[in-house]
Design a protein around this motif. Structure first.
Motif, PDB file in Angstrom:
ATOM      1  N   GLY A 147      11.227  -5.530 -21.207  1.00  0.00           N
ATOM      2  CA  GLY A 147      11.128  -5.208 -22.622  1.00  0.00           C
ATOM      3  C   GLY A 147       9.727  -5.422 -23.149  1.00  0.00           C
ATOM      4  N   THR A 148       9.615  -5.752 -24.421  1.00  0.00           N
ATOM      5  CA  THR A 148       8.310  -5.880 -25.073  1.00  0.00           C
ATOM      6  C   THR A 148       8.016  -7.307 -25.541  1.00  0.00           C
ATOM      7  OG1 THR A 148       9.333  -5.247 -27.178  1.00  0.00           O
ATOM      8  CG2 THR A 148       8.358  -3.479 -25.852  1.00  0.00           C
ATOM      9  N   SER A 149       8.864  -8.260 -25.145  1.00  0.00           N
ATOM     10  CA  SER A 149       8.665  -9.636 -25.598  1.00  0.00           C
ATOM     11  C   SER A 149       7.466 -10.308 -24.945  1.00  0.00           C
ATOM     12  CB  SER A 149       9.922 -10.474 -25.336  1.00  0.00           C
ATOM     13  OG  SER A 149      10.994  -9.993 -26.108  1.00  0.00           O
ATOM     14  N   ASN A 150       6.906  -9.681 -23.902  1.00  0.00           N
ATOM     15  CA  ASN A 150       5.662 -10.206 -23.330  1.00  0.00           C
ATOM     16  C   ASN A 150       4.560 -10.245 -24.390  1.00  0.00           C
ATOM     17  OD1 ASN A 150       6.135  -7.332 -22.969  1.00  0.00           O
ATOM     18  ND2 ASN A 150       4.112  -7.236 -22.000  1.00  0.00           N
ATOM     19  N   LEU A 151       4.528  -9.228 -25.260  1.00  0.00           N
ATOM     20  CA  LEU A 151       3.536  -9.207 -26.330  1.00  0.00           C
ATOM     21  C   LEU A 151       3.809 -10.326 -27.339  1.00  0.00           C
ATOM     22  CD1 LEU A 151       1.139  -8.005 -27.821  1.00  0.00           C
ATOM     23  CD2 LEU A 151       2.714  -6.363 -28.887  1.00  0.00           C
ATOM     24  N   PRO A 172      -6.654 -16.219 -22.599  1.00  0.00           N
ATOM     25  CA  PRO A 172      -8.090 -16.457 -22.872  1.00  0.00           C
ATOM     26  C   PRO A 172      -8.454 -16.129 -24.315  1.00  0.00           C
ATOM     27  CG  PRO A 172      -7.804 -14.322 -21.841  1.00  0.00           C
ATOM     28  CD  PRO A 172      -6.422 -14.914 -21.957  1.00  0.00           C
ATOM     29  N   TRP A 173      -7.590 -16.540 -25.247  1.00  0.00           N
ATOM     30  CA  TRP A 173      -7.758 -16.079 -26.621  1.00  0.00           C
ATOM     31  C   TRP A 173      -9.037 -16.600 -27.262  1.00  0.00           C
ATOM     32  CZ3 TRP A 173      -4.352 -12.928 -25.411  1.00  0.00           C
ATOM     33  CH2 TRP A 173      -3.110 -13.297 -24.869  1.00  0.00           C
ATOM     34  N   GLN A 202       1.355 -13.308 -28.554  1.00  0.00           N
ATOM     35  CA  GLN A 202       1.056 -13.628 -29.948  1.00  0.00           C
ATOM     36  C   GLN A 202       1.360 -15.104 -30.245  1.00  0.00           C
ATOM     37  OE1 GLN A 202       3.754 -10.734 -31.537  1.00  0.00           O
ATOM     38  NE2 GLN A 202       2.139  -9.246 -32.012  1.00  0.00           N
ATOM     39  N   ARG A 203       2.508 -15.595 -29.750  1.00  0.00           N
ATOM     40  CA  ARG A 203       2.891 -16.987 -29.989  1.00  0.00           C
ATOM     41  C   ARG A 203       1.873 -17.948 -29.367  1.00  0.00           C
ATOM     42  NH1 ARG A 203       7.235 -18.958 -27.686  1.00  0.00           N
ATOM     43  NH2 ARG A 203       7.772 -20.388 -29.387  1.00  0.00           N
ATOM     44  N   ASP A 204       1.371 -17.590 -28.186  1.00  0.00           N
ATOM     45  CA  ASP A 204       0.369 -18.439 -27.558  1.00  0.00           C
ATOM     46  C   ASP A 204      -0.943 -18.390 -28.324  1.00  0.00           C
ATOM     47  OD1 ASP A 204      -0.414 -20.156 -25.277  1.00  0.00           O
ATOM     48  OD2 ASP A 204      -1.800 -18.499 -24.853  1.00  0.00           O
ATOM     49  N   PHE A 205      -1.266 -17.204 -28.863  1.00  0.00           N
ATOM     50  CA  PHE A 205      -2.524 -17.041 -29.599  1.00  0.00           C
ATOM     51  C   PHE A 205      -2.557 -17.937 -30.830  1.00  0.00           C
ATOM     52  CE2 PHE A 205      -5.667 -15.354 -32.388  1.00  0.00           C
ATOM     53  CZ  PHE A 205      -6.604 -14.683 -31.607  1.00  0.00           C
ATOM     54  N   PHE A 206      -1.465 -17.883 -31.655  1.00  0.00           N
ATOM     55  CA  PHE A 206      -1.527 -18.637 -32.912  1.00  0.00           C
ATOM     56  C   PHE A 206      -0.965 -20.048 -32.814  1.00  0.00           C
ATOM     57  CE2 PHE A 206       2.502 -16.143 -33.693  1.00  0.00           C
ATOM     58  CZ  PHE A 206       3.390 -17.198 -33.760  1.00  0.00           C
ATOM     59  N   GLY A 207      -0.205 -20.351 -31.742  1.00  0.00           N
ATOM     60  CA  GLY A 207       0.399 -21.675 -31.691  1.00  0.00           C
ATOM     61  C   GLY A 207       0.294 -22.372 -30.352  1.00  0.00           C
ATOM     62  N   ALA A 208      -0.437 -21.780 -29.407  1.00  0.00           N
ATOM     63  CA  ALA A 208      -0.601 -22.373 -28.079  1.00  0.00           C
ATOM     64  C   ALA A 208       0.746 -22.735 -27.452  1.00  0.00           C
ATOM     65  CB  ALA A 208      -1.520 -23.599 -28.145  1.00  0.00           C
ATOM     66  N   HIS A 209       1.742 -21.834 -27.615  1.00  0.00           N
ATOM     67  CA  HIS A 209       3.085 -22.097 -27.098  1.00  0.00           C
ATOM     68  C   HIS A 209       3.210 -21.853 -25.596  1.00  0.00           C
ATOM     69  CE1 HIS A 209       4.738 -22.803 -31.058  1.00  0.00           C
ATOM     70  NE2 HIS A 209       4.204 -21.673 -31.502  1.00  0.00           N
ATOM     71  N   GLY A 210       2.230 -21.190 -25.032  1.00  0.00           N
ATOM     72  CA  GLY A 210       2.260 -20.912 -23.606  1.00  0.00           C
ATOM     73  C   GLY A 210       3.165 -19.740 -23.260  1.00  0.00           C
ATOM     74  N   PHE A 211       3.058 -19.280 -22.010  1.00  0.00           N
ATOM     75  CA  PHE A 211       3.902 -18.184 -21.542  1.00  0.00           C
ATOM     76  C   PHE A 211       4.057 -18.283 -20.033  1.00  0.00           C
ATOM     77  CE2 PHE A 211      -0.475 -16.525 -22.042  1.00  0.00           C
ATOM     78  CZ  PHE A 211      -0.780 -16.198 -20.717  1.00  0.00           C
ATOM     79  N   GLU A 212       5.043 -17.579 -19.511  1.00  0.00           N
ATOM     80  CA  GLU A 212       5.247 -17.492 -18.073  1.00  0.00           C
ATOM     81  C   GLU A 212       4.497 -16.275 -17.540  1.00  0.00           C
ATOM     82  OE1 GLU A 212       9.651 -18.566 -17.024  1.00  0.00           O
ATOM     83  OE2 GLU A 212       9.644 -17.511 -18.958  1.00  0.00           O
TER      84      GLU A 212
END
Length: 473
Positions: free
Chosen positions: A439-443, A468-469, A447-457
């Protein structure tokens, strides 16, 4: 005097019909009502069933009239009146007696009441009853939550009065404490979605094809003979065919477009959200009812924006009717799939071990959402093919493959014509998102990592990562 098998408090419409049903099935029943005159009036009007009805003028008299351990059905308004009735009964009942709340209770209240009675010697059953007045009188679907021991005490009465599907009772014990009332809540959520989608199809026929109620009625009547065979489709045809005695117009044409609700649909949406289970068609249906209640705002908005310029749908009539039938069929499947997914989530969350095949079976007759499709659903759950989601059961994969193209065409045509179909649109969106491998939740994670440093897999890697924001910024 011979003791009654069971007692009932609350001789309103549902309570009266349920009491007559119990008496008709050969069981002696003791009845009480807060307005005591109603008790004698009820017995006087019971006809040949009066001999099986024991009128009681106090709670003490009611308790004395029932064979221990005493099961007492409470049919009063949900909420505080139930708590007040339980408090009053505690002084009259004895160890092992059973209080049965048969109203539309919030399952959280049922769980609380069950716990409050622990150690008192009394036990509690939360019993969902579906089928309306007709079902209460002649055979509802009954969903029981409580101890298995208390279920065994009332099983004979409840299976006798329940609806029957090919001789099989539509009543069952589903699990402890709030299990029965939770299942009834989700039943009602599915009911909301089903009714809303039917109304949306009606809107397309009325506004997109300029068909009158008397033309639309036989369409639903025909659909009721096929894959859409169900109680709601059946009564839709009857509602559309009925005339208003006052005006001579079709009744549906003089009914204000403002739908009511009593809370169970909202509860089903809240619980789905709490459990993190998507139930988008149900949510859309509940929202549509709320929006319908904003009649003055809708009329003001129509003046502000101008009346909706509905474009008539130009298509061969037979082909379009076929698409509408299949679109409704696909939408119903999605709504049921969502409802069962919510129940599965609750079963895991609360340790209920809800028997999904049994739930599908006891919904096959008596209840408002009874339909031909539920027999196929029961088979799907029994075979283990629907463990994750009903949409993954082989039978429903085949059905949806045949029906979802029609749902897509109808939603698209409705949008182009300016016809609102929120529940059907939500059902389609759910289906498309569920079957999309990537799906599109990768984007969204980016975004969540960009504004909140939530991380991603990362694909194919373990652990949490960051983008590398800062350098990009």
């Amino acid at each position: 005097m011979e003791k009654a098998e069971i007692g009932l408090i609350g001789l309103g419409t549902m309570g009266s019909n349920l009491a007559l049903n119990i008496a008709e099935k050969g069981h002696r029943i003791a009845v009480f009502n807060r307005t005591v005159s109603r008790v004698d009036e009820f017995k006087a009007n019971a006809g040949e069933l009066a001999d099986r009805i024991v009128p009681c003028h106090s709670l003490a008299e009611l308790a004395e009239a029932i064979r221990p351990p005493r099961p007492v059905i409470i049919m009063v308004l949900a909420g505080k009146p139930v708590d007040e009735q339980i408090a009053a009964l505690r002084g009259e009942l004895e160890a092992n007696d059973i209080l049965i709340d048969a109203g539309n209770a919030n399952f959280h209240d049922t769980v609380r009441r069950f716990r409050e009675l622990e150690g008192s010697g009394l036990t509690f059953i939360g019993m969902g009853v579906s089928g309306g007045e007709e079902g209460a009188r002649h055979g509802p679907s009954i969903m029981v939550g409580g101890t298995e021991e208390s279920w065994k005490r009332v099983e004979g009465v409840l299976t006798a009065i329940s609806a029957k599907f090919k001789g099989e009772p539509c009543a069952a014990w589903l699990g402890p404490d709030g299990a029965g009332h939770f299942v009834k809540t989700i039943h009602n959520g599915i009911e909301y979605a089903d009714m809303q989608m039917i109304a949306e199809i009606y809107g397309i026929l009325r506004d997109g094809l300029s068909m009158g109620a008397k033309e639309i009625a036989p369409v639903f009547g025909t659909w009721n003979k096929g894959r859409l065979n169900s109680y709601l489709i059946e009564i839709t045809a009857k509602v559309l065919a009925a005339d208003d005695a006052k005006t001579g117009k079709p009744v549906v044409d003089v009914i204000l477009d403002r739908a009511g609700q009593k809370g169970t649909g909202k509860w089903s949406v809240i619980e789905a959200q709490q459990l993190g289970i998507p139930a988008t068609a149900i949510e859309a249906a509940v929202a549509a009812r709320v929006l319908s209640s904003l009649k003055d705002e809708r009329q003001a908005a129509e003046k502000a924006y101008g009346a909706l310029a509905v474009e008539k749908i130009d298509a061969p009539r037979d082909a379009l009717l076929k698409d509408l039938e299949l679109a409704l069929f696909a939408g119903k499947i999605a709504a049921y799939a969502q409802g069962f997914a919510v129940m599965a989530g609750a079963s895991n969350e609360f340790g209920w071990k809800l028997p999904m095949p049994t739930i599908a079976k006891i919904w096959r007759a008596g209840c408002i959402i009874r339909s031909e499709m539920l027999d196929t659903m029961a088979e799907a759950f029994s075979s283990g093919g629907a463990e994750k989601n009903l949409l993954m059961a082989p039978a429903f994969v085949t059905l949806m493959k045949g029906a979802h193209p029609s749902l897509r065409r109808i939603v698209a045509r409705a949008a182009e014509a300016g016809l609102p179909v929120p529940a059907l649109s939500s059902a389609l969106g759910y289906f498309d998102a569920y079957r999309q491998g990537r799906g599109t939740s990768n984007l969204i994670q980016g975004q969540r990592d960009f504004f909140g440093a939530h991380g991603f897999e990362r694909i194919g890697e373990q652990g949490a990562f960051h983008g590398p924001w800062n350098s990009a910024d």
